[in-house]
Design a protein around this motif. Sequence first.
Motif, PDB file in Angstrom:
ATOM      1  N   LEU A  99       0.917  -1.142   0.012  1.00 43.54           N
ATOM      2  CA  LEU A  99      -0.145  -0.053   0.045  1.00 43.54           C
ATOM      3  C   LEU A  99       0.780   1.175   0.042  1.00 43.54           C
ATOM      4  CD1 LEU A  99      -2.880  -1.022   2.396  1.00 43.54           C
ATOM      5  CD2 LEU A  99      -2.719  -1.081  -0.345  1.00 43.54           C
ATOM      6  N   GLU A 100       2.031   0.961   0.732  1.00 44.75           N
ATOM      7  CA  GLU A 100       2.885   2.330   0.685  1.00 44.75           C
ATOM      8  C   GLU A 100       3.515   2.755  -0.673  1.00 44.75           C
ATOM      9  OE1 GLU A 100       7.198   2.922   2.890  1.00 44.75           O
ATOM     10  OE2 GLU A 100       5.578   1.898   4.127  1.00 44.75           O
ATOM     11  N   SER A 101       3.808   1.579  -1.438  1.00 49.19           N
ATOM     12  CA  SER A 101       4.195   1.763  -2.833  1.00 49.19           C
ATOM     13  C   SER A 101       2.940   2.420  -3.992  1.00 49.19           C
ATOM     14  CB  SER A 101       4.928   0.415  -3.567  1.00 49.19           C
ATOM     15  OG  SER A 101       3.561  -0.395  -3.692  1.00 49.19           O
ATOM     16  N   LEU A 102       1.611   2.168  -3.280  1.00 49.45           N
ATOM     17  CA  LEU A 102       0.770   2.778  -4.110  1.00 49.45           C
ATOM     18  C   LEU A 102       0.387   4.174  -3.550  1.00 49.45           C
ATOM     19  CD1 LEU A 102      -1.427  -0.243  -4.412  1.00 49.45           C
ATOM     20  CD2 LEU A 102      -0.110   0.601  -6.212  1.00 49.45           C
ATOM     21  N   GLY A 103       1.057   4.768  -2.364  1.00 45.75           N
ATOM     22  CA  GLY A 103       0.677   5.968  -1.909  1.00 45.75           C
ATOM     23  C   GLY A 103      -0.668   5.816  -1.049  1.00 45.75           C
ATOM     24  N   ILE A 104      -0.788   4.681  -0.315  1.00 48.04           N
ATOM     25  CA  ILE A 104      -2.218   4.602   0.113  1.00 48.04           C
ATOM     26  C   ILE A 104      -1.707   4.539   1.842  1.00 48.04           C
ATOM     27  CG2 ILE A 104      -4.349   3.137   0.663  1.00 48.04           C
ATOM     28  CD1 ILE A 104      -3.973   2.463  -2.332  1.00 48.04           C
ATOM     29  N   THR A 105      -2.358   5.187   2.469  1.00 47.48           N
ATOM     30  CA  THR A 105      -1.839   5.207   3.948  1.00 47.48           C
ATOM     31  C   THR A 105      -3.165   4.762   4.875  1.00 47.48           C
ATOM     32  OG1 THR A 105      -2.452   7.636   4.055  1.00 47.48           O
ATOM     33  CG2 THR A 105      -0.353   7.184   3.827  1.00 47.48           C
ATOM     34  N   GLU A 106      -4.395   4.895   4.104  1.00 50.03           N
ATOM     35  CA  GLU A 106      -5.480   4.333   5.184  1.00 50.03           C
ATOM     36  C   GLU A 106      -6.513   3.791   4.158  1.00 50.03           C
ATOM     37  OE1 GLU A 106      -6.679   7.287   8.630  1.00 50.03           O
ATOM     38  OE2 GLU A 106      -7.425   8.167   6.778  1.00 50.03           O
ATOM     39  N   VAL A 107      -7.277   2.631   4.890  1.00 51.21           N
ATOM     40  CA  VAL A 107      -8.168   2.023   3.836  1.00 51.21           C
ATOM     41  C   VAL A 107      -9.478   1.824   4.570  1.00 51.21           C
ATOM     42  CG1 VAL A 107      -8.422  -0.583   3.523  1.00 51.21           C
ATOM     43  CG2 VAL A 107      -6.249   0.469   3.180  1.00 51.21           C
ATOM     44  N   ASN A 108     -10.651   1.801   3.687  1.00 49.04           N
ATOM     45  CA  ASN A 108     -12.061   1.688   4.227  1.00 49.04           C
ATOM     46  C   ASN A 108     -12.340   0.235   4.698  1.00 49.04           C
ATOM     47  OD1 ASN A 108     -11.656   4.119   2.489  1.00 49.04           O
ATOM     48  ND2 ASN A 108     -13.189   4.504   3.591  1.00 49.04           N
ATOM     49  N   GLY A 109     -11.808  -0.672   4.010  1.00 50.84           N
ATOM     50  CA  GLY A 109     -12.203  -2.169   4.351  1.00 50.84           C
ATOM     51  C   GLY A 109     -10.986  -2.997   3.665  1.00 50.84           C
ATOM     52  N   PHE A 110     -11.033  -4.186   4.683  1.00 53.91           N
ATOM     53  CA  PHE A 110     -10.329  -5.119   3.907  1.00 53.91           C
ATOM     54  C   PHE A 110     -11.112  -6.434   4.035  1.00 53.91           C
ATOM     55  CE2 PHE A 110      -6.692  -2.676   5.923  1.00 53.91           C
ATOM     56  CZ  PHE A 110      -5.828  -3.047   4.946  1.00 53.91           C
ATOM     57  N   LEU A 111     -10.612  -7.437   3.070  1.00 59.90           N
ATOM     58  CA  LEU A 111     -11.458  -8.579   2.910  1.00 59.90           C
ATOM     59  C   LEU A 111     -10.308  -9.788   2.745  1.00 59.90           C
ATOM     60  CD1 LEU A 111     -13.743 -10.515   2.448  1.00 59.90           C
ATOM     61  CD2 LEU A 111     -13.507 -10.057   0.163  1.00 59.90           C
ATOM     62  N   TYR A 112     -10.347 -10.659   3.460  1.00 58.45           N
ATOM     63  CA  TYR A 112      -9.716 -11.759   3.634  1.00 58.45           C
ATOM     64  C   TYR A 112     -10.640 -13.220   3.402  1.00 58.45           C
ATOM     65  CZ  TYR A 112      -5.776  -9.086   5.644  1.00 58.45           C
ATOM     66  OH  TYR A 112      -4.965  -8.632   5.939  1.00 58.45           O
ATOM     67  N   ASP A 113      -9.966 -13.784   2.203  1.00 52.98           N
ATOM     68  CA  ASP A 113     -10.878 -15.109   2.059  1.00 52.98           C
ATOM     69  C   ASP A 113      -9.991 -16.225   2.100  1.00 52.98           C
ATOM     70  OD1 ASP A 113     -12.821 -17.193   1.318  1.00 52.98           O
ATOM     71  OD2 ASP A 113     -12.788 -16.258  -0.750  1.00 52.98           O
ATOM     72  N   LEU A 114      -9.666 -16.486   3.266  1.00 53.24           N
ATOM     73  CA  LEU A 114      -8.258 -17.499   3.376  1.00 53.24           C
ATOM     74  C   LEU A 114      -8.343 -18.970   2.616  1.00 53.24           C
ATOM     75  CD1 LEU A 114      -8.251 -16.777   7.300  1.00 53.24           C
ATOM     76  CD2 LEU A 114      -6.667 -15.698   5.307  1.00 53.24           C
ATOM     77  N   GLY A 115      -7.132 -19.466   2.682  1.00 52.13           N
ATOM     78  CA  GLY A 115      -7.217 -20.845   2.062  1.00 52.13           C
ATOM     79  C   GLY A 115      -6.693 -20.713   0.768  1.00 52.13           C
ATOM     80  N   ILE A 116      -7.358 -21.886  -0.300  1.00 51.67           N
ATOM     81  CA  ILE A 116      -6.857 -22.167  -1.548  1.00 51.67           C
ATOM     82  C   ILE A 116      -7.981 -21.912  -2.307  1.00 51.67           C
ATOM     83  CG2 ILE A 116      -4.604 -23.583  -1.432  1.00 51.67           C
ATOM     84  CD1 ILE A 116      -6.365 -25.758  -1.932  1.00 51.67           C
ATOM     85  N   SER A 117      -7.958 -21.786  -3.401  1.00 49.89           N
ATOM     86  CA  SER A 117      -9.239 -21.575  -4.447  1.00 49.89           C
ATOM     87  C   SER A 117      -9.369 -22.728  -5.007  1.00 49.89           C
ATOM     88  CB  SER A 117      -8.742 -20.299  -5.360  1.00 49.89           C
ATOM     89  OG  SER A 117      -7.864 -20.676  -6.313  1.00 49.89           O
ATOM     90  N   SER A 118     -10.633 -22.927  -5.877  1.00 52.28           N
ATOM     91  CA  SER A 118     -10.904 -24.010  -6.511  1.00 52.28           C
ATOM     92  C   SER A 118      -9.810 -24.138  -7.600  1.00 52.28           C
ATOM     93  CB  SER A 118     -12.132 -23.980  -7.226  1.00 52.28           C
ATOM     94  OG  SER A 118     -13.061 -23.639  -6.288  1.00 52.28           O
ATOM     95  N   LEU A 119      -9.420 -23.022  -8.315  1.00 51.06           N
ATOM     96  CA  LEU A 119      -8.530 -23.191  -9.379  1.00 51.06           C
ATOM     97  C   LEU A 119      -7.394 -23.840  -9.028  1.00 51.06           C
ATOM     98  CD1 LEU A 119      -7.662 -21.357 -12.141  1.00 51.06           C
ATOM     99  CD2 LEU A 119      -6.569 -19.817 -10.686  1.00 51.06           C
ATOM    100  N   GLN A 120      -6.763 -23.681  -7.769  1.00 52.87           N
ATOM    101  CA  GLN A 120      -5.647 -24.004  -7.105  1.00 52.87           C
ATOM    102  C   GLN A 120      -5.884 -25.837  -6.934  1.00 52.87           C
ATOM    103  OE1 GLN A 120      -5.433 -21.349  -4.059  1.00 52.87           O
ATOM    104  NE2 GLN A 120      -3.617 -20.191  -5.117  1.00 52.87           N
ATOM    105  N   LEU A 121      -7.079 -25.975  -6.181  1.00 50.23           N
ATOM    106  CA  LEU A 121      -7.271 -27.461  -5.942  1.00 50.23           C
ATOM    107  C   LEU A 121      -7.498 -28.019  -7.102  1.00 50.23           C
ATOM    108  CD1 LEU A 121      -7.925 -28.921  -3.452  1.00 50.23           C
ATOM    109  CD2 LEU A 121     -10.239 -28.531  -3.763  1.00 50.23           C
ATOM    110  N   ASN A 122      -8.216 -27.540  -7.981  1.00 55.63           N
ATOM    111  CA  ASN A 122      -8.282 -28.442  -9.345  1.00 55.63           C
ATOM    112  C   ASN A 122      -7.271 -28.572 -10.347  1.00 55.63           C
ATOM    113  OD1 ASN A 122     -10.949 -28.863  -8.109  1.00 55.63           O
ATOM    114  ND2 ASN A 122     -12.061 -27.137  -9.409  1.00 55.63           N
ATOM    115  N   ASP A 123      -6.380 -27.705 -10.048  1.00 49.64           N
ATOM    116  CA  ASP A 123      -5.077 -28.056 -11.268  1.00 49.64           C
ATOM    117  C   ASP A 123      -4.141 -29.154 -10.771  1.00 49.64           C
ATOM    118  OD1 ASP A 123      -2.948 -27.540 -12.779  1.00 49.64           O
ATOM    119  OD2 ASP A 123      -2.893 -25.224 -12.474  1.00 49.64           O
TER     120      ASP A 123
END
Length: 308
Positions: A99-123
């Motif tokens: 975020l620093e490299s994008l010049g962003i110092t504050e964020v309104n919301g974060f989302l984490y959807d942990l683990g692996i995706s179907s793309l990874q699991l099925n490949d």
Amino acid sequence: MNNSQRKSWTWKYEGFHIPVMVHEVLFYLDPQKDGIYVDCTVGTGGHSLAIMERTAGKVKLIGIDWDEEALKIASERLRKFRDKTILVRASFVEIKKVLESLGITEVNGFLYDLGISSLQLNDPKRGFSFKEDNPLDMRMDIRKDITAAQLVNKLSLRELESIFRTFGEERWAARMAKFIVEERKKQPISTTKQLVITLKRAVPAKFRKGSRIHFATRVFQALRIAVNQELENIRLGIPAAIDLLKKGGRICVISYHSLEDRIVKRIFKEVEGKELILITPKVVKPSSEEIQNNPRSRSAKLRVAEKI
Ligand code: SAH
């Protein structure tokens, strides 16, 4: 929300990883015009696309993932919102730097959807699944050096046992580690099938047959967590994100097993009343309709907190 609304939503994701608890995430994240939102696990872009569609592209979205293939798909799917989206290949542990490299110092919301995706699991070539015979890899970020095969062949008996026990909660951890060490003396274990055969020998038949889940499930989960240092990443990444949240901003985390959820719960609890308030004192789980439409969602738990 009724079933047909939900179906019309999941229909759009056919062929892609179906995002879990999309409506719940949109409700709690509540993206506002001109806000900056960071999807720390953008994957193939399911949740990000939902955020952009809900807000008609009126927000700025930063999507992070360390999997190059996932990012390519996300970028294609989000192309309509190209001007408002920045995708970055990085680990979410490096959120401050990104975020620093994008010049962003504050964020309104974060989302984490942990683990692996179907793309990874099925490949097949990624080696996450034990259903076919593939190289024992399991790296989500293929720039990383350590593969599951390296762990299986190099770690000591004690270390293997400990990984299977702590990251897999595997009751046969000791025997499985012992059988692996015996097997690798004869030949290196380099494929998923070789590992499955070795594990099979370690678990007595009556337990294999009586079990609800496949006997290799927990060890595969454990190795995946170890290869990608998944728990460590949550421990480091989420507090860093909390630091960057704006007052009133929210952090939403979806986890898929108790090891992850416990860490998220603890991190939120530690700063509750000081930095955060809990928006979901009780975890949010997918509806039975969602679980029916997308069985992968069945273990999902959403926790949300707000910066004060
Ligand atoms: N919400 C996404 C799916 C996310 S699946 C969608 O709707 O399509 C989880 C994603 O998190 C995977 O793509 C995985 O590569 C990514 N991931 C897991 N740990 C990560 C980390 N430490 N840094 C960056 N990405 C990570």
